[in-house]
Write a protein that holds these residues in place. Structure first.
Motif, PDB file in Angstrom:
ATOM      1  N   TRP A 461      26.758  53.514   6.027  1.00 34.58           N
ATOM      2  CA  TRP A 461      27.285  53.637   7.391  1.00 34.58           C
ATOM      3  C   TRP A 461      27.688  55.091   7.582  1.00 34.58           C
ATOM      4  CZ3 TRP A 461      32.864  53.517   8.942  1.00 34.58           C
ATOM      5  CH2 TRP A 461      33.008  53.622  10.327  1.00 34.58           C
ATOM      6  N   GLU A 462      27.141  55.728   8.617  1.00 35.88           N
ATOM      7  CA  GLU A 462      27.374  57.146   8.853  1.00 35.88           C
ATOM      8  C   GLU A 462      28.125  57.336  10.167  1.00 35.88           C
ATOM      9  OE1 GLU A 462      23.997  59.746   7.257  1.00 35.88           O
ATOM     10  OE2 GLU A 462      22.972  57.957   7.989  1.00 35.88           O
ATOM     11  N   PRO A 463      29.439  57.263  10.134  1.00 37.16           N
ATOM     12  CA  PRO A 463      30.219  57.347  11.377  1.00 37.16           C
ATOM     13  C   PRO A 463      30.036  58.663  12.120  1.00 37.16           C
ATOM     14  CG  PRO A 463      31.642  57.479   9.446  1.00 37.16           C
ATOM     15  CD  PRO A 463      30.298  57.100   8.948  1.00 37.16           C
ATOM     16  N   VAL A 464      29.890  59.779  11.390  1.00 43.47           N
ATOM     17  CA  VAL A 464      29.748  61.070  12.062  1.00 43.47           C
ATOM     18  C   VAL A 464      28.446  61.114  12.857  1.00 43.47           C
ATOM     19  CG1 VAL A 464      29.489  63.546  11.710  1.00 43.47           C
ATOM     20  CG2 VAL A 464      31.173  62.269  10.378  1.00 43.47           C
ATOM     21  N   ARG A 465      27.362  60.663  12.239  1.00 44.69           N
ATOM     22  CA  ARG A 465      26.068  60.661  12.931  1.00 44.69           C
ATOM     23  C   ARG A 465      26.109  59.770  14.164  1.00 44.69           C
ATOM     24  NH1 ARG A 465      20.559  59.733   9.656  1.00 44.69           N
ATOM     25  NH2 ARG A 465      21.185  61.815   8.946  1.00 44.69           N
ATOM     26  N   GLU A 466      26.885  58.683  14.111  1.00 50.82           N
ATOM     27  CA  GLU A 466      26.991  57.766  15.247  1.00 50.82           C
ATOM     28  C   GLU A 466      27.988  58.242  16.291  1.00 50.82           C
ATOM     29  OE1 GLU A 466      27.899  53.896  13.846  1.00 50.82           O
ATOM     30  OE2 GLU A 466      26.152  53.759  12.528  1.00 50.82           O
ATOM     31  N   GLY A 467      28.643  59.362  16.038  1.00 48.08           N
ATOM     32  CA  GLY A 467      29.620  59.867  16.998  1.00 48.08           C
ATOM     33  C   GLY A 467      30.968  59.196  16.924  1.00 48.08           C
ATOM     34  N   ARG A 468      31.277  58.541  15.789  1.00 45.21           N
ATOM     35  CA  ARG A 468      32.572  57.881  15.655  1.00 45.21           C
ATOM     36  C   ARG A 468      33.636  58.895  15.286  1.00 45.21           C
ATOM     37  NH1 ARG A 468      31.052  53.609  18.394  1.00 45.21           N
ATOM     38  NH2 ARG A 468      29.094  52.770  17.572  1.00 45.21           N
ATOM     39  N   PRO A 469      34.820  58.801  15.871  1.00 42.08           N
ATOM     40  CA  PRO A 469      35.883  59.758  15.555  1.00 42.08           C
ATOM     41  C   PRO A 469      36.534  59.465  14.211  1.00 42.08           C
ATOM     42  CG  PRO A 469      36.698  58.096  17.049  1.00 42.08           C
ATOM     43  CD  PRO A 469      35.216  57.821  16.890  1.00 42.08           C
ATOM     44  N   ALA A 470      37.238  60.451  13.684  1.00 40.41           N
ATOM     45  CA  ALA A 470      38.037  60.219  12.486  1.00 40.41           C
ATOM     46  C   ALA A 470      39.091  59.167  12.777  1.00 40.41           C
ATOM     47  CB  ALA A 470      38.697  61.519  12.034  1.00 40.41           C
ATOM     48  N   GLY A 471      39.462  58.400  11.759  1.00 43.00           N
ATOM     49  CA  GLY A 471      40.478  57.372  11.935  1.00 43.00           C
ATOM     50  C   GLY A 471      40.291  56.225  10.968  1.00 43.00           C
ATOM     51  N   VAL A 472      40.923  55.100  11.292  1.00 44.69           N
ATOM     52  CA  VAL A 472      40.909  53.927  10.426  1.00 44.69           C
ATOM     53  C   VAL A 472      39.913  52.902  10.965  1.00 44.69           C
ATOM     54  CG1 VAL A 472      42.294  52.041   9.469  1.00 44.69           C
ATOM     55  CG2 VAL A 472      43.308  54.308   9.765  1.00 44.69           C
ATOM     56  N   TYR A 473      39.099  52.342  10.065  1.00 45.91           N
ATOM     57  CA  TYR A 473      38.148  51.297  10.395  1.00 45.91           C
ATOM     58  C   TYR A 473      38.317  50.150   9.387  1.00 45.91           C
ATOM     59  CZ  TYR A 473      35.934  54.860  13.290  1.00 45.91           C
ATOM     60  OH  TYR A 473      35.696  55.822  14.234  1.00 45.91           O
ATOM     61  N   PHE A 474      37.760  48.978   9.726  1.00 41.58           N
ATOM     62  CA  PHE A 474      37.845  47.825   8.837  1.00 41.58           C
ATOM     63  C   PHE A 474      36.446  47.241   8.647  1.00 41.58           C
ATOM     64  CE2 PHE A 474      41.993  48.162  10.816  1.00 41.58           C
ATOM     65  CZ  PHE A 474      42.809  48.141   9.712  1.00 41.58           C
ATOM     66  N   ALA A 475      36.046  47.119   7.380  1.00 39.57           N
ATOM     67  CA  ALA A 475      34.793  46.456   7.033  1.00 39.57           C
ATOM     68  C   ALA A 475      35.118  45.035   6.600  1.00 39.57           C
ATOM     69  CB  ALA A 475      34.079  47.204   5.910  1.00 39.57           C
ATOM     70  N   SER A 476      34.402  44.057   7.148  1.00 36.74           N
ATOM     71  CA  SER A 476      34.629  42.656   6.783  1.00 36.74           C
ATOM     72  C   SER A 476      33.298  42.000   6.455  1.00 36.74           C
ATOM     73  CB  SER A 476      35.342  41.898   7.906  1.00 36.74           C
ATOM     74  OG  SER A 476      34.549  41.852   9.061  1.00 36.74           O
ATOM     75  N   LEU A 477      33.301  41.230   5.386  1.00 36.94           N
ATOM     76  CA  LEU A 477      32.128  40.476   4.957  1.00 36.94           C
ATOM     77  C   LEU A 477      32.483  39.001   4.978  1.00 36.94           C
ATOM     78  CD1 LEU A 477      29.222  40.538   3.771  1.00 36.94           C
ATOM     79  CD2 LEU A 477      30.291  40.552   1.489  1.00 36.94           C
ATOM     80  N   GLU A 478      31.727  38.218   5.757  1.00 39.84           N
ATOM     81  CA  GLU A 478      32.010  36.793   5.928  1.00 39.84           C
ATOM     82  C   GLU A 478      30.824  35.971   5.479  1.00 39.84           C
ATOM     83  OE1 GLU A 478      33.319  33.622   9.422  1.00 39.84           O
ATOM     84  OE2 GLU A 478      32.675  35.645   9.929  1.00 39.84           O
ATOM     85  N   SER A 479      31.108  34.916   4.694  1.00 39.68           N
ATOM     86  CA  SER A 479      30.055  34.003   4.252  1.00 39.68           C
ATOM     87  C   SER A 479      30.653  32.630   4.018  1.00 39.68           C
ATOM     88  CB  SER A 479      29.406  34.516   2.956  1.00 39.68           C
ATOM     89  OG  SER A 479      28.436  33.602   2.480  1.00 39.68           O
ATOM     90  N   GLY A 480      30.142  31.630   4.712  1.00 38.85           N
ATOM     91  CA  GLY A 480      30.567  30.256   4.500  1.00 38.85           C
ATOM     92  C   GLY A 480      32.040  30.011   4.699  1.00 38.85           C
ATOM     93  N   GLY A 481      32.656  30.679   5.641  1.00 35.19           N
ATOM     94  CA  GLY A 481      34.074  30.493   5.912  1.00 35.19           C
ATOM     95  C   GLY A 481      34.979  31.362   5.076  1.00 35.19           C
ATOM     96  N   SER A 482      34.444  32.094   4.097  1.00 36.27           N
ATOM     97  CA  SER A 482      35.224  33.033   3.298  1.00 36.27           C
ATOM     98  C   SER A 482      35.030  34.438   3.843  1.00 36.27           C
ATOM     99  CB  SER A 482      34.794  32.980   1.834  1.00 36.27           C
ATOM    100  OG  SER A 482      34.964  31.678   1.312  1.00 36.27           O
ATOM    101  N   LYS A 483      36.028  35.275   3.646  1.00 32.29           N
ATOM    102  CA  LYS A 483      35.961  36.601   4.223  1.00 32.29           C
ATOM    103  C   LYS A 483      36.722  37.599   3.367  1.00 32.29           C
ATOM    104  CE  LYS A 483      35.641  36.805   8.464  1.00 32.29           C
ATOM    105  NZ  LYS A 483      35.738  36.763   9.943  1.00 32.29           N
ATOM    106  N   ILE A 484      36.155  38.803   3.266  1.00 28.20           N
ATOM    107  CA  ILE A 484      36.808  39.923   2.595  1.00 28.20           C
ATOM    108  C   ILE A 484      36.940  41.054   3.611  1.00 28.20           C
ATOM    109  CG2 ILE A 484      36.660  41.606   0.722  1.00 28.20           C
ATOM    110  CD1 ILE A 484      34.917  39.666  -0.802  1.00 28.20           C
ATOM    111  N   VAL A 485      38.091  41.702   3.622  1.00 31.86           N
ATOM    112  CA  VAL A 485      38.337  42.814   4.531  1.00 31.86           C
ATOM    113  C   VAL A 485      38.695  44.051   3.720  1.00 31.86           C
ATOM    114  CG1 VAL A 485      39.714  43.667   6.475  1.00 31.86           C
ATOM    115  CG2 VAL A 485      39.172  41.230   6.309  1.00 31.86           C
ATOM    116  N   ARG A 486      38.077  45.169   4.047  1.00 33.95           N
ATOM    117  CA  ARG A 486      38.384  46.441   3.392  1.00 33.95           C
ATOM    118  C   ARG A 486      38.717  47.492   4.445  1.00 33.95           C
ATOM    119  NH1 ARG A 486      39.048  43.634  -0.256  1.00 33.95           N
ATOM    120  NH2 ARG A 486      37.756  43.352  -2.141  1.00 33.95           N
ATOM    121  N   ARG A 487      39.788  48.247   4.187  1.00 34.79           N
ATOM    122  CA  ARG A 487      40.214  49.315   5.103  1.00 34.79           C
ATOM    123  C   ARG A 487      39.495  50.614   4.717  1.00 34.79           C
ATOM    124  NH1 ARG A 487      44.911  53.018   5.126  1.00 34.79           N
ATOM    125  NH2 ARG A 487      45.734  53.249   7.236  1.00 34.79           N
TER     126      ARG A 487
END
Length: 492
Positions: A461-487
């Motif tokens: 994931w390339e936030p700079v190329r996509e024009g995303r500003p600096a800051g905090v983002y959250f990545a989440s992976l969901e499968s079968g009702g389970s979920k992991i979140v990473r800051r």
């Protein structure tokens, strides 16, 4: 292709309630007026069946300014933490209160912002990577724009005339997506004013549109996915949809009126994503049926789907949205300007359910939500006009769906973290399962999405190329009702 860029900026971290897009918005707990609590206490809690009760730290109050009327969250000092920005209607200022990374606000700076700023929003109007502020100056019949300056706070305000009596302001995606713009709802003129920008930080184009009744709130969103930013207005008579259209490639567009019915006169609006679908849902508060929050699902095809109502347990006013319980979809917090009660409504599968009502002793004019302490959960920040302070309620340190442990074999890591340019997302999905990966900004907007089959893989994931500003983002992976979140923290 150029037109499809029109809505990109609505998905930025600077679009924070109010009025979001913002979005941003999380929660809870107050001390009763005149009392203090040594430990967390939830009052009138009514948790959803089968779910673990949400917990919050003891409330903390921090000075803001006389007549605190609006609050937004943004990373003003580029340290990776959300700071609070407060509009002080009684003294004509906005106050920036710095977060130390733990949800404590120990230093503040006030800036002139007109005669009586009553609403504000945050965006990067001049595309320099620093958040800028726009405030609705109700007494001056104008909007004040304060451009951020790296390491130097904010410049003196520039003023732009609006319709009479602006009462709300929202970030728009801007004409042809060149740069963010903003929209004001003008209570005295029963109109909205839309301002477009060319990226210099100076609005270059204004369009006014009358609405049928006195407006109370406004949000801007491309609800029909045509690449043009539309406007939603809460009025005394209901909700008006103003659909943007254009002719050729001139700087010209106009609106067509449509409407959404509500159970009572709506007071405030918020954009959210209750089902983690990646589409914007709309929610509104009203006094109808004893106090209601209504939600309309968005699918990017039609303006909004059928309305669903849920009792708020209070007469709700201001709204905010954020992932309070860490399950990957967004929830709503509603506050009462009269009693100061806070209703927490959890999202799930695109629907809302009342989790609990928290009583306070001081009326709350506005509310925002965001992760103040880095635990992956949205915390609540309220503006208190009577005492000129903000109140902070931090959500408990729990990730994932309450009562549903993460399935063994599902994994997600992000690095480097903090990141300057590219982020590598390393993940594993158990055999026989599919998964969805989302990256969202602090206001809940999806900025990266992938549907995945079982297996192990790495994605860039390339936030700079996509024009995303600096800051905090959250990545989440969901499968079968389970979920992991990473800051994820993206730095300059």
């Amino acid at each position: 292709m150029q037109m499809r860029r029109y809505s990109r900026f609505i998905r930025r971290r600077f679009a924070v309630d109010p009025s979001r897009p913002g979005l941003a918005t999380a929660w809870r707990r107050f001390a009763l007026l005149g009392l203090s609590f040594a430990a967390a206490a939830v009052i009138d809690a009514t948790s959803a069946a089968g779910a673990q009760a949400l917990t919050f730290t003891s409330p903390e109050r921090w000075p803001a300014g006389p007549g605190a009327r609006a609050v937004a969250l943004a990373d003003v000092d580029a340290d990776g933490d959300l700071d609070a920005i407060v509009a002080n209607g009684a003294v004509g200022t906005v106050t920036v209160i710095s977060n130390d990374g733990t949800g404590r606000f120990l230093s503040r700076t006030a800036y002139a912002a007109g005669d009586a700023p009553v609403a504000l929003a945050v965006a990067d109007f001049n595309l320099d990577g620093d958040p800028d502020i726009v405030a609705a100056d109700s007494a001056g019949n104008r909007a004040a724009v304060l451009l951020g300056e790296t390491g130097a706070g904010f410049a003196a305000p520039a003023f732009y005339s609006t319709g009479f009596g602006p009462c709300a302001v929202a970030i728009s995606s801007g004409f042809y997506g060149v740069a963010p713009g903003f929209v004001t709802a003008n209570a005295g003129a029963s109109s909205v004013s839309a301002f477009e920008s060319d990226g210099s930080g100076v609005p270059v184009f204004r369009t006014d549109r009358a609405v049928a009744a006195v407006p109370r709130d406004v949000v801007a969103v491309d609800y029909n996915a045509d690449g043009l930013g539309d406007i939603v207005v809460a009025t005394a008579d209901g909700i008006a949809l103003l659909t943007a259209q254009y002719e050729f490639y001139d700087r010209y567009f106009y609106f067509l009126n449509d409407a959404l019915a509500t159970p009572g006169a709506p007071s405030r609006l918020v954009l959210t994503d209750l089902g983690a679908s990646g589409w914007n849902d709309l929610a509104a508060s009203s006094a109808g049926a004893g106090g209601t929050v209504s939600a309309w699902p968005g699918d990017g095809q039609t303006p909004f789907g059928p309305r669903a109502d849920v009792g708020a347990g209070i007469e709700p006013g201001a709204l905010a949205s954020g992932d309070v319980d860490g399950d990957g979809d967004f929830d709503i917090v509603a506050v009462s300007a009269g009693t100061g009660a806070i209703a927490v409504l959890l999202g799930g599968g695109g629907a809302l359910s009342l989790d609990q009502v928290i009583s306070t002793g001081e009326g709350i004019a506005a509310v925002a939500a965001g992760d103040l302490d880095g635990n992956g959960l949205a915390d609540i920040v309220g503006a208190l006009p009577e005492s000129g302070r903000i109140v902070v309620l931090r959500a408990g340190d729990v990730l994932g769906v309450p009562g549903a442990p993460i399935e063994r074999g599902l994994s997600l890591d992000a690095g480097p973290n903090p990141a300057r340019r590219a982020v590598t997302l390393n993940l594993a999905v158990p055999g026989g399962r599919s998964a969805r990966l989302l990256v969202t900004d602090v206001s809940g907007r999806t900025v990266f999405r992938r549907d995945l089959a079982a297996g192990e893989r790495s994605l860039a994931w390339e936030p700079v190329r996509e024009g995303r500003p600096a800051g905090v983002y959250f990545a989440s992976l969901e499968s079968g009702g389970s979920k992991i979140v990473r800051r994820i923290v993206v730095v300059e």
